[in-house]
Scaffold this active site. Structure first.
Site, PDB file in Angstrom:
ATOM      1  CB  SER A  89      -0.896   0.009   1.229  1.00 49.70           C
ATOM      2  OG  SER A  89      -0.128   0.363   2.362  1.00 49.70           O
ATOM      3  CE  LYS A  90      -1.477   6.781  -3.008  1.00 48.62           C
ATOM      4  NZ  LYS A  90      -2.942   6.721  -3.009  1.00 48.62           N
ATOM      5  NE  ARG A  91      -1.028   2.267   5.768  1.00 51.41           N
ATOM      6  CZ  ARG A  91      -1.484   1.051   6.029  1.00 51.41           C
ATOM      7  NH1 ARG A  91      -0.933   0.313   6.955  1.00 51.41           N
ATOM      8  NH2 ARG A  91      -2.510   0.572   5.359  1.00 51.41           N
TER       9      ARG A  91
ATOM     10  N   GLY B 216       5.634   3.143   0.862  1.00 49.82           N
ATOM     11  CA  GLY B 216       6.484   4.063   0.093  1.00 49.82           C
ATOM     12  C   GLY B 216       6.123   4.017  -1.366  1.00 49.82           C
TER      13      GLY B 216
END
Ligand code: GLU
Length: 482
Positions: free
Chosen positions: A250-252, A254
């Site tokens: 996911s975006k988390r 990076g």
């Protein structure tokens, strides 16, 4: 049957690696079968869709070499088609208007929760009379349009990745909303599942290849294909891409969008190769291949059910293999924008022969294109900073004499080849009666400012052609004599 597949990104963000990998599998399958690959932009979510994301997606697909044969089609331009289909479903009694308020729906959900039941619509407005509808309208309520789902139905398909799949109609959450904000004589905003099915039928899609997060939609969509009198396509639900701790990437985590990978200095070919390996393996075990080679071998028999772990080391390895095998001219074309981006001063046309020498020197050390920025920095500056190790060497006895002799010989030596460099070195070594090791170490310290680094003689040639070697030898001599 001619294979027709599609990639159907929603332009609510930049091209995500998961969508790009799904695009790769669609492309490989289409090319394997001599079929058609279609690009369809699913932009019915007007609040979250943005033209710049559409641009990022089309540019990303193009960059990766995932050329499409038809499209891009935009769902936002096809709303009439969806409304016609909804009207057909209404006319056939397969869909109806429901007038529940959000409070009523909320109340229904809390009651279900309190009774430990899964949330679902209880189909309470399935059989409203015209009079009841008129009353709701008079109250100022808006309608949604719901498609009837038979709780007793069993929905089955044989997934090309996951094998036989079975869903019960009763697990689909009750009659499903296919349009919002409608009234007794209007059809409002058509929703995702309906639009997908209408488009897949209209575009004669034969195989739906998409991420496994869409499995629950598939069961609902099969009911819609049937209701609209169309042929249900085949389905392949591809495994998710997982981060190193086994969760959905996911975006988390990076970097997740293709343009980010591009900026990090991965070549399109290497990234496309790596994405193909996220869930698929080639029958011969080969890990380096072009998309064309993979297409010739591609089948869903070799696509895993289990999630595919994203592995940076593997991507870096593939990237370095590509960069090390790229012809110098092609490598140079890719490096120029990185050097320009770093603000290095050069003329990409006039300095091309010199830049070619530089690309040849740094090429074998590259993992990502961007590595060339640091590796080449000191070839773009007249002077160099001297590391402690270099200073320690320069102040050794005899070094000043070596540097002086080199400086004296330099104007006469025509340093246009490695051979010429070697001749100069041998000449100084002989005249000074010194060991060659001392000569080479002194040159390295003086020209490179450090005792380690790329090939000395090649570096010298590159610096010499830039006119940077004399000044560095003089600066080093000053240190040696200090
Ligand atoms: N628009 C969907 C997405 O971006 C894809 C739908 C589909 O492939 O059917 O996830």
């Amino acid at each position: 049957m001619t294979v027709r597949v599609r990639i159907a990104p929603s332009p609510t963000g930049n091209l995500h690696i998961g969508t790009a990998r799904t695009a790769v599998f669609n492309w490989l399958f289409a090319r394997h079968h001599g079929g058609t690959f279609i690009l369809r932009v699913e932009d019915t979510d007007t609040e979250r869709s943005r033209p710049e994301f559409t641009q990022n997606i089309t540019e990303g697909l193009t960059w990766l070499g995932l050329t499409w044969d038809e499209g891009p089609f935009f769902q936002s331009q096809r709303l009439d088609l969806y409304r016609q289909a909804i009207q057909t479903l209404l006319d056939q009694g397969l869909a109806y208007r429901a007038y529940d308020t959000s409070e009523e729906l909320e109340e229904m959900r809390s009651r279900q929760k309190a009774q430990n039941q899964a949330p679902r619509y209880d189909n309470r407005h399935r059989n409203l009379t015209e009079e009841q509808q008129r009353d709701f309208e008079a109250e100022g309520r808006q309608a949604v349009i719901r498609f009837k789902i038979d709780d007793g139905r069993t929905i089955q398909w044989t997934d090309m990745v996951r094998g036989p799949m079975t869903w019960r109609g009763s697990d689909l959450g009750g009659d499903m909303v296919i349009a919002r904000a409608s009234s007794v004589d209007t059809i409002g905003q058509p929703l995702y599942n309906l639009a997908v099915v209408v488009d897949d039928l209209d575009m004669a899609i034969t195989h739906v290849i998409r991420g496994e997060d869409h499995i629950a939609n598939t069961a609902k969509q099969i009911l819609l294909y049937e209701a609209l009198g169309g042929t249900v396509p085949e389905f392949a639900h591809t495994p998710l891409i997982l981060n190193t701790s086994g969760q959905k990437l996911s975006k988390r985590d990076g970097v997740t969008s293709i343009s980010d990978f591009q900026k990090m200095g991965f070549t399109a070919a290497a990234l496309a190769n790596y994405m193909t390996l996220l869930g698929w393996s080639s029958p011969d075990g080969e890990e380096l291949f072009t998309l064309e080679t993979a297409a010739a071998q591609f089948s869903f028999d070799r696509v895993n059910k289990a999630g595919a772990k994203f592995d940076w080391d593997k991507l870096d390895w593939i990237s370095s293999q590509y960069l090390h095998h790229l012809p110098t001219e092609a490598l140079l074309d890719q490096l120029v924008p990185y050097w320009q981006g770093a603000g290095y001063g050069f003329d990409p046309v006039g300095d091309r022969p010199w830049l070619t020498l530089l690309a040849t020197l740094v090429g074998p050390s590259l993992t990502r294109l961007g590595d060339a920025v640091d590796l080449s920095r000191f070839f773009f500056t007249a002077t160099v900073d001297y590391a402690e190790a270099a200073k320690a060497h320069l102040t050794q006895p005899g070094v000043a004499e070596v540097l002086k002799a080199t400086l004296e010989a330099l104007p006469e030596a025509n340093l246009d080849s490695l051979e010429a460099g070697k001749t100069l070195v041998n000449q100084v070594v002989k005249a000074q009666g010194i060991k060659k090791g001392l000569m080479m170490k002194s040159l390295r310290a003086a020209l490179m400012g450090d005792m380690q680094g790329p090939d000395l003689m090649e570096s010298w040639l590159i610096l010499h052609q830039r006119g940077f070697d004399q000044g560095r030898l003089e600066a080093a001599l000053a240190i040696a004599q200090s």
